[in-house]
Design a protein around this motif. Structure first.
Motif, PDB file in Angstrom:
ATOM      1  N   UNK A 139       0.830  -1.201   0.000  1.00 26.16           N
ATOM      2  CA  UNK A 139       0.000   0.000   0.000  1.00 26.16           C
ATOM      3  C   UNK A 139       0.869   1.258   0.000  1.00 26.16           C
ATOM      4  N   UNK A 140       1.947   1.187  -0.773  1.00 27.60           N
ATOM      5  CA  UNK A 140       2.915   2.283  -0.824  1.00 27.60           C
ATOM      6  C   UNK A 140       2.272   3.592  -1.265  1.00 27.60           C
ATOM      7  N   UNK A 141       1.532   3.557  -2.357  1.00 22.69           N
ATOM      8  CA  UNK A 141       0.939   4.794  -2.874  1.00 22.69           C
ATOM      9  C   UNK A 141      -0.071   5.376  -1.895  1.00 22.69           C
ATOM     10  N   UNK A 142      -0.896   4.506  -1.310  1.00 22.18           N
ATOM     11  CA  UNK A 142      -1.916   4.971  -0.366  1.00 22.18           C
ATOM     12  C   UNK A 142      -1.268   5.631   0.844  1.00 22.18           C
ATOM     13  N   UNK A 143      -0.280   4.961   1.435  1.00 23.04           N
ATOM     14  CA  UNK A 143       0.362   5.490   2.632  1.00 23.04           C
ATOM     15  C   UNK A 143       1.105   6.783   2.313  1.00 23.04           C
ATOM     16  N   UNK A 144       1.796   6.807   1.178  1.00 25.51           N
ATOM     17  CA  UNK A 144       2.534   8.018   0.796  1.00 25.51           C
ATOM     18  C   UNK A 144       1.591   9.187   0.587  1.00 25.51           C
ATOM     19  N   UNK A 145       0.463   8.930  -0.067  1.00 22.68           N
ATOM     20  CA  UNK A 145      -0.492  10.019  -0.306  1.00 22.68           C
ATOM     21  C   UNK A 145      -1.063  10.558   1.000  1.00 22.68           C
ATOM     22  N   UNK A 146      -1.262   9.679   1.988  1.00 21.77           N
ATOM     23  CA  UNK A 146      -1.735  10.140   3.294  1.00 21.77           C
ATOM     24  C   UNK A 146      -0.760  11.158   3.880  1.00 21.77           C
ATOM     25  N   UNK A 147       0.522  10.848   3.806  1.00 23.29           N
ATOM     26  CA  UNK A 147       1.542  11.740   4.357  1.00 23.29           C
ATOM     27  C   UNK A 147       1.667  13.008   3.521  1.00 23.29           C
ATOM     28  N   UNK A 148       1.661  12.855   2.205  1.00 29.92           N
ATOM     29  CA  UNK A 148       1.786  14.004   1.320  1.00 29.92           C
ATOM     30  C   UNK A 148       0.587  14.934   1.429  1.00 29.92           C
ATOM     31  N   UNK A 149      -0.579  14.361   1.746  1.00 30.15           N
ATOM     32  CA  UNK A 149      -1.769  15.185   1.917  1.00 30.15           C
ATOM     33  C   UNK A 149      -1.649  16.159   3.064  1.00 30.15           C
ATOM     34  N   UNK A 150      -0.729  15.877   3.996  1.00 29.82           N
ATOM     35  CA  UNK A 150      -0.478  16.791   5.118  1.00 29.82           C
ATOM     36  C   UNK A 150       0.823  17.564   4.913  1.00 29.82           C
ATOM     37  N   UNK A 151       1.336  17.543   3.700  1.00 28.22           N
ATOM     38  CA  UNK A 151       2.467  18.393   3.353  1.00 28.22           C
ATOM     39  C   UNK A 151       3.831  17.745   3.350  1.00 28.22           C
ATOM     40  N   UNK A 152       3.938  16.475   3.719  1.00 26.39           N
ATOM     41  CA  UNK A 152       5.244  15.833   3.804  1.00 26.39           C
ATOM     42  C   UNK A 152       5.844  15.592   2.424  1.00 26.39           C
ATOM     43  N   UNK A 153       7.156  15.567   2.388  1.00 26.02           N
ATOM     44  CA  UNK A 153       7.865  15.026   1.231  1.00 26.02           C
ATOM     45  C   UNK A 153       8.187  13.576   1.555  1.00 26.02           C
ATOM     46  N   UNK A 154       7.810  12.648   0.675  1.00 29.75           N
ATOM     47  CA  UNK A 154       8.056  11.237   0.949  1.00 29.75           C
ATOM     48  C   UNK A 154       9.182  10.711   0.069  1.00 29.75           C
ATOM     49  N   UNK A 155       9.991   9.860   0.663  1.00 26.87           N
ATOM     50  CA  UNK A 155      10.998   9.108  -0.067  1.00 26.87           C
ATOM     51  C   UNK A 155      10.496   7.672  -0.112  1.00 26.87           C
ATOM     52  N   UNK A 156       9.997   7.276  -1.273  1.00 20.49           N
ATOM     53  CA  UNK A 156       9.371   5.957  -1.411  1.00 20.49           C
ATOM     54  C   UNK A 156      10.435   4.898  -1.695  1.00 20.49           C
ATOM     55  N   UNK A 157      10.490   3.906  -0.818  1.00 17.55           N
ATOM     56  CA  UNK A 157      11.487   2.845  -0.966  1.00 17.55           C
ATOM     57  C   UNK A 157      10.859   1.524  -0.531  1.00 17.55           C
ATOM     58  N   UNK A 158      10.057   0.895  -1.404  1.00 20.39           N
ATOM     59  CA  UNK A 158       9.401  -0.372  -1.023  1.00 20.39           C
ATOM     60  C   UNK A 158      10.435  -1.438  -0.687  1.00 20.39           C
ATOM     61  N   UNK A 159      10.258  -2.068   0.462  1.00 21.69           N
ATOM     62  CA  UNK A 159      11.261  -3.001   0.957  1.00 21.69           C
ATOM     63  C   UNK A 159      10.954  -4.457   0.623  1.00 21.69           C
ATOM     64  N   UNK A 160       9.736  -4.888   0.878  1.00 22.17           N
ATOM     65  CA  UNK A 160       9.395  -6.300   0.685  1.00 22.17           C
ATOM     66  C   UNK A 160       7.985  -6.403   0.118  1.00 22.17           C
ATOM     67  N   UNK A 161       7.757  -7.465  -0.612  1.00 27.63           N
ATOM     68  CA  UNK A 161       6.407  -7.768  -1.070  1.00 27.63           C
ATOM     69  C   UNK A 161       6.049  -9.175  -0.611  1.00 27.63           C
ATOM     70  N   UNK A 162       4.786  -9.507  -0.659  1.00 21.81           N
ATOM     71  CA  UNK A 162       4.321 -10.824  -0.237  1.00 21.81           C
ATOM     72  C   UNK A 162       3.904 -11.622  -1.461  1.00 21.81           C
ATOM     73  N   UNK A 163       4.371 -12.855  -1.531  1.00 14.84           N
ATOM     74  CA  UNK A 163       4.126 -13.706  -2.689  1.00 14.84           C
ATOM     75  C   UNK A 163       3.627 -15.070  -2.227  1.00 14.84           C
ATOM     76  N   UNK A 164       3.016 -15.816  -3.155  1.00 14.73           N
ATOM     77  CA  UNK A 164       2.638 -17.193  -2.856  1.00 14.73           C
ATOM     78  C   UNK A 164       3.893 -18.023  -2.599  1.00 14.73           C
ATOM     79  N   UNK A 165       3.753 -19.050  -1.802  1.00 14.66           N
ATOM     80  CA  UNK A 165       4.884 -19.940  -1.543  1.00 14.66           C
ATOM     81  C   UNK A 165       5.257 -20.681  -2.823  1.00 14.66           C
TER      82      UNK A 165
END
Length: 277
Positions: free
Chosen positions: A22-48
Motif C-alpha cells: 500500500x505504498x501509494x496509499x500510505x505516501x499520499x496520506x503523508x503528502x496530503x499533510x504536506x510531507x515530502x516522501x521518499x518511497x522505498x518499497x522493501x518487501x512484497x508478499x508472494x505465494x509460496x
C-alpha cells in the motif's frame, strides 16, 4: 522516488516510506499533510514456491482435524482463501472455519474473517505473540488440535511451545513468503540519507521492512551508517510488533498509535507529536 512536499502540518518534513503493498496509499496520506516522501518499497508478499504443504493443511482443516485456529495475519487468511478458491474447495473451507474457535492476533485477521462472513471467537488483548498466548490461557486446550497460521521468517516457537504446554497439538502452516521488492541500491541510498540526517522520520509498517534495512546494511558494509541513521532519524512504528523489531536492531521507536494499529492512525500519531512540540 521522492515526492515533493506541499502545505500542511507535515510541510518541510521528509519521511522515508518503506511500505510495499500500500505504498501509494500510505505516501499520499503523508503528502496530503504536506510531507515530502521518499518511497522505498522493501518487501512484497508472494505465494509460496511449493503450495503442496499448504493444500494438505487446508484439507486437514476441511476434514475437521482442527478444534481451534490461530490467525496471526490477514494476509495469511487471504492467501489460504485464494488457494482454496483455486482448488475449488473455498466453500468447504469457510464452512470448516465457522465450526472452529478462532483466535486472532490483531485487527487485520479480524477484517479478513469478516470478508468471509465470519467473526473471531477470541481476539488477543494485544496484537503480539504474547497477547495470543495470554488469550490462550483463558481456554481449555487439553487434547485439542490447534491450527496455526504463521507468517514468513518467524517459526514462532514461543507460541507453538505454549500450545504444547497447554496440552494441545499445534499444526502450523505458512501460506505466503516475503520477496525483496526494492533494488538494493535504493535501500543503500535510504540508509545513507538517514545517516546523513536528511530524513526526518522513517515510518515502518511491518517488521520485515526493518530486517531488510538491517540485512542490506550488514551485507554491504553499512552497519555504522545504519546505526547512525537509527540514532539520527525519528522512528514511527505502526504497532508493538514492529516496535519490537526496531528495538531488536538497536533503534528506538518515538511514535506509535496507542491502540488502533493502521496507517491512518500512524500518520495522525506523527502529526500529533509535532503539534505537541
Amino acid at each position: 522516488m521522492a515526492e515533493r512536499a506541499g502545505t500542511g502540518d507535515l510541510a518541510g518534513r521528509r519521511i522515508l516510506v518503506p511500505e510495499s503493498r500500500e505504498l501509494d496509499l500510505f505516501s499520499r496520506m503523508l503528502e496530503g499533510h504536506g510531507a515530502e516522501t521518499l518511497r522505498c518499497p522493501m518487501v512484497s508478499m508472494e505465494d509460496v514456491d511449493d503450495p503442496a504443504p499448504v493444500e494438505a493443511w487446508l484439507r486437514r482443516l476441511i476434514d475437521g482435524r482442527f478444534d481451534d485456529l490461530i490467525l496471526l495475519t490477514g494476509e495469511g487468511l487471504r492467501r489460504l482463501t485464494a488457494l482454496a478458491r483455486n482448488l475449488g474447495i473455498d466453500a468447504a473451507m469457510v464452512e470448516a472455519l465457522g465450526r472452529l474457535r478462532t483466535i486472532t492476533r490483531g485487527p487485520k485477521p479480524v477484517r479478513a474473517l469478516r470478508e468471509l462472513g465470519l467473526s473471531p471467537f477470541l481476539t488477543a488483548p494485544a496484537p503480539t505473540t504474547d497477547g495470543v498466548i495470554e488469550a490462550l490461557k483463558t481456554l481449555d486446550l487439553t487434547g485439542r488440535t490447534v491450527g496455526v497460521q504463521l507468517y514468513p521468517d518467524n517459526p514462532n516457537e514461543p507460541l507453538l511451545n505454549a500450545i504444547t504446554a497447554a496440552g494441545a497439538t499445534a499444526d502450523a502452516v505458512v501460506p505466503y513468503r516475503y520477496a525483496n521488492d526494492a533494488e538494493t541500491g535504493r535501500v543503500e541510498a535510504a540508509i545513507r540519507e538517514m545517516a546523513a540526517g536528511r530524513i526526518d522520520f522513517v515510518a515502518f509498517t511491518s517488521s520485515p521492512q526493518v530486517r531488510r534495512l538491517r540485512d542490506v546494511a550488514r551485507d554491504h558494509g553499512l552497519e555504522a551508517e545504519f546505526q547512525a541513521g537509527l540514532a539520527r532519524t525519528r522512528i514511527a512504528a505502526v504497532g508493538p510488533v514492529v516496535a519490537e523489531a526496531v528495538e531488536a536492531v538497536g533503534g528506538r521507536v518515538e511514535i506509535s498509535p496507542e491502540s488502533v494499529f493502521h496507517m491512518k492512525p500512524l500518520v495522525n500519531a506523527i502529526r500529533e507529536r509535532l503539534h505537541a512540540e
